[in-house]
Write a protein that holds these residues in place. Structure first.
Motif, PDB file in Angstrom:
ATOM      1  N   THR B   5       1.215  -1.516   4.515  1.00 53.02           N
ATOM      2  CA  THR B   5       0.231  -1.680   3.448  1.00 53.02           C
ATOM      3  C   THR B   5       0.905  -2.061   2.138  1.00 53.02           C
ATOM      4  O   THR B   5       0.464  -2.973   1.443  1.00 53.02           O
ATOM      5  CB  THR B   5      -0.555  -0.374   3.252  1.00 53.02           C
ATOM      6  OG1 THR B   5      -0.890   0.140   4.529  1.00 53.02           O
ATOM      7  CG2 THR B   5      -1.798  -0.609   2.458  1.00 53.02           C
ATOM      8  N   ILE B   9       0.531  -5.433  -0.077  1.00 56.34           N
ATOM      9  CA  ILE B   9       0.097  -5.410  -1.476  1.00 56.34           C
ATOM     10  C   ILE B   9       1.031  -6.260  -2.330  1.00 56.34           C
ATOM     11  O   ILE B   9       0.596  -7.064  -3.161  1.00 56.34           O
ATOM     12  CB  ILE B   9       0.069  -3.959  -2.020  1.00 56.34           C
ATOM     13  CG1 ILE B   9      -1.081  -3.196  -1.385  1.00 56.34           C
ATOM     14  CG2 ILE B   9      -0.085  -3.943  -3.526  1.00 56.34           C
ATOM     15  CD1 ILE B   9      -1.158  -1.757  -1.809  1.00 56.34           C
ATOM     16  N   GLN B  12       0.563 -10.021  -1.552  1.00 55.50           N
ATOM     17  CA  GLN B  12      -0.777 -10.564  -1.734  1.00 55.50           C
ATOM     18  C   GLN B  12      -0.968 -11.088  -3.158  1.00 55.50           C
ATOM     19  O   GLN B  12      -0.601 -10.428  -4.111  1.00 55.50           O
ATOM     20  CB  GLN B  12      -1.769  -9.441  -1.455  1.00 55.50           C
ATOM     21  CG  GLN B  12      -3.190  -9.853  -1.349  1.00 55.50           C
ATOM     22  CD  GLN B  12      -3.444 -10.799  -0.201  1.00 55.50           C
ATOM     23  OE1 GLN B  12      -3.713 -11.966  -0.428  1.00 55.50           O
ATOM     24  NE2 GLN B  12      -3.340 -10.317   1.025  1.00 55.50           N
ATOM     25  N   VAL B  18      -5.749  -6.751  -3.068  1.00 55.75           N
ATOM     26  CA  VAL B  18      -4.802  -5.729  -3.518  1.00 55.75           C
ATOM     27  C   VAL B  18      -5.528  -4.421  -3.797  1.00 55.75           C
ATOM     28  O   VAL B  18      -5.084  -3.344  -3.381  1.00 55.75           O
ATOM     29  CB  VAL B  18      -4.046  -6.215  -4.778  1.00 55.75           C
ATOM     30  CG1 VAL B  18      -3.286  -5.071  -5.410  1.00 55.75           C
ATOM     31  CG2 VAL B  18      -3.113  -7.348  -4.422  1.00 55.75           C
ATOM     32  N   LEU B  21      -6.612  -2.855  -0.531  1.00 51.81           N
ATOM     33  CA  LEU B  21      -5.452  -2.298   0.183  1.00 51.81           C
ATOM     34  C   LEU B  21      -4.944  -1.041  -0.505  1.00 51.81           C
ATOM     35  O   LEU B  21      -4.506  -0.095   0.164  1.00 51.81           O
ATOM     36  CB  LEU B  21      -4.334  -3.346   0.245  1.00 51.81           C
ATOM     37  CG  LEU B  21      -4.538  -4.425   1.298  1.00 51.81           C
ATOM     38  CD1 LEU B  21      -3.568  -5.562   1.076  1.00 51.81           C
ATOM     39  CD2 LEU B  21      -4.345  -3.851   2.684  1.00 51.81           C
ATOM     40  N   ALA B  22      -5.018  -1.002  -1.833  1.00 51.45           N
ATOM     41  CA  ALA B  22      -4.583   0.210  -2.529  1.00 51.45           C
ATOM     42  C   ALA B  22      -5.475   1.382  -2.154  1.00 51.45           C
ATOM     43  O   ALA B  22      -5.000   2.513  -1.990  1.00 51.45           O
ATOM     44  CB  ALA B  22      -4.608  -0.021  -4.050  1.00 51.45           C
TER      45      ALA B  22
END
Lengths: 143, 168
Positions: B5, B9, B12, B18, B21-22
């Protein structure tokens, strides 16, 4: 997202339980996981979900700006006030033993009010920040 | 999974992915904290990290557009500084006590007293709450003041714009 029927119905189903869960986390924090901070965030999340589904003005009617701003300060004052109450009743600042005849009950009472203060401030701040961000986008886009 | 992940991030360029994904990273982190028996922290991480901050970042994205700008020059100097700091921190961890060593200094100092006396002294079965609200009341008060200050700061920074435009 106002016209999405599924979202509206599911949101209406969820939000009361989210608020109830926030209260549970707040007042059950002494016995299980949780406490003022988590409860405040969950309560704010419920109202933010409401704002996302039904629009910002509806949420502002539900939790008007003056109340939210008052909550921001009220929580800190409540926390600090518990400390001052400790001094007034003859202990040190933030001493909870003196809040009740029985020291253990006093501790419990102090923790309860302190957690309530944390919850109120966190709810207020989270909501206020969300209102600020969302309201700003709205005024720029003229939507 | 968390490493994947994080690398995604970093690579990306689309800020929307982002943010999402965070949020995923926060949920993974909450799972890790749950596995470490830190239920209170896991709850905070899931609700704040994955919930509120995702919404706030999406709100900010709505204001400033979704693509990251191309870097102006090669980041060799920052990369070097970061690597040196990583090296120093890793070197520092060698001096820490073993993970879950029961005789580590911080485990023999006040923790046994908290764990044994908290219920008798405060009447609160959840030791985390007892420590946060009672033994460490000053720290928690400071924390609340920090949250308060953050809210006041946002109000002070962002309030002017709508007033000028909408004439409220």
């Amino acid at each position: 997202m106002k016209r999405q029927m599924v979202l509206r119905v599911v949101g209406k189903l969820f939000i009361p339980y989210m608020l109830l869960f926030a209260l549970y986390v707040q007042f059950h924090g002494d016995f299980g996981p949780g406490g003022g901070f988590q409860a405040g965030v969950i309560a704010a999340a419920a109202i933010i979900l409401y704002a996302l589904i039904f629009g910002l003005p509806a949420a502002r009617r539900l939790a008007p700006d003056p109340i939210v701003e008052a909550m921001v300060a009220l929580g800190v004052l409540l926390f600090a006030g518990v400390g001052v109450a400790g001094i007034v009743l003859g202990g040190n600042y933030l001493d909870y033993f003196v809040l009740d005849g029985d020291p253990v009950a006093g501790q419990h009472r102090g923790i309860f009010w302190v957690e309530a203060g944390v919850g109120i401030t966190v709810t207020g701040v989270m909501l206020k920040i969300f209102y600020m961000f969302a309201g700003r986008g709205r005024s720029l886009d003229e939507r | 999974m968390m490493a994947v992940t994080v690398i995604t991030i970093v690579l990306q360029r689309n800020l929307f992915s982002v943010v999402v994904l965070a949020g995923i990273y926060s949920f993974l982190m909450a799972t890790v904290l749950l596995a470490l028996d830190a239920v209170d922290v896991a709850m905070t991480e899931a609700s704040v990290g994955a919930g509120i901050s995702t919404v706030l970042l999406l709100g900010a994205l709505h204001l400033c557009g979704g693509e990251e700008a191309k870097p102006l020059h090669r980041p060799w100097l920052p990369l070097g500084v970061a690597l040196v700091i990583v090296g120093a921190l890793v070197y520092g961890t060698f001096a820490l006590p073993e993970f879950s060593d029961p005789l580590a200094p911080f485990r023999t100092h006040v923790i046994p007293r908290y764990l044994e006396q908290a219920l008798a002294e405060t009447g609160v079965p959840n030791v985390v709450t007892a420590v946060l609200a009672s033994y460490r009341g000053y720290d928690t008060l400071g924390e609340v003041v920090v949250v308060f200050t953050a809210g006041i700061g946002v109000i002070a920074l962002l309030r002017r714009v709508p007033r000028r435009e909408e004439e409220r």
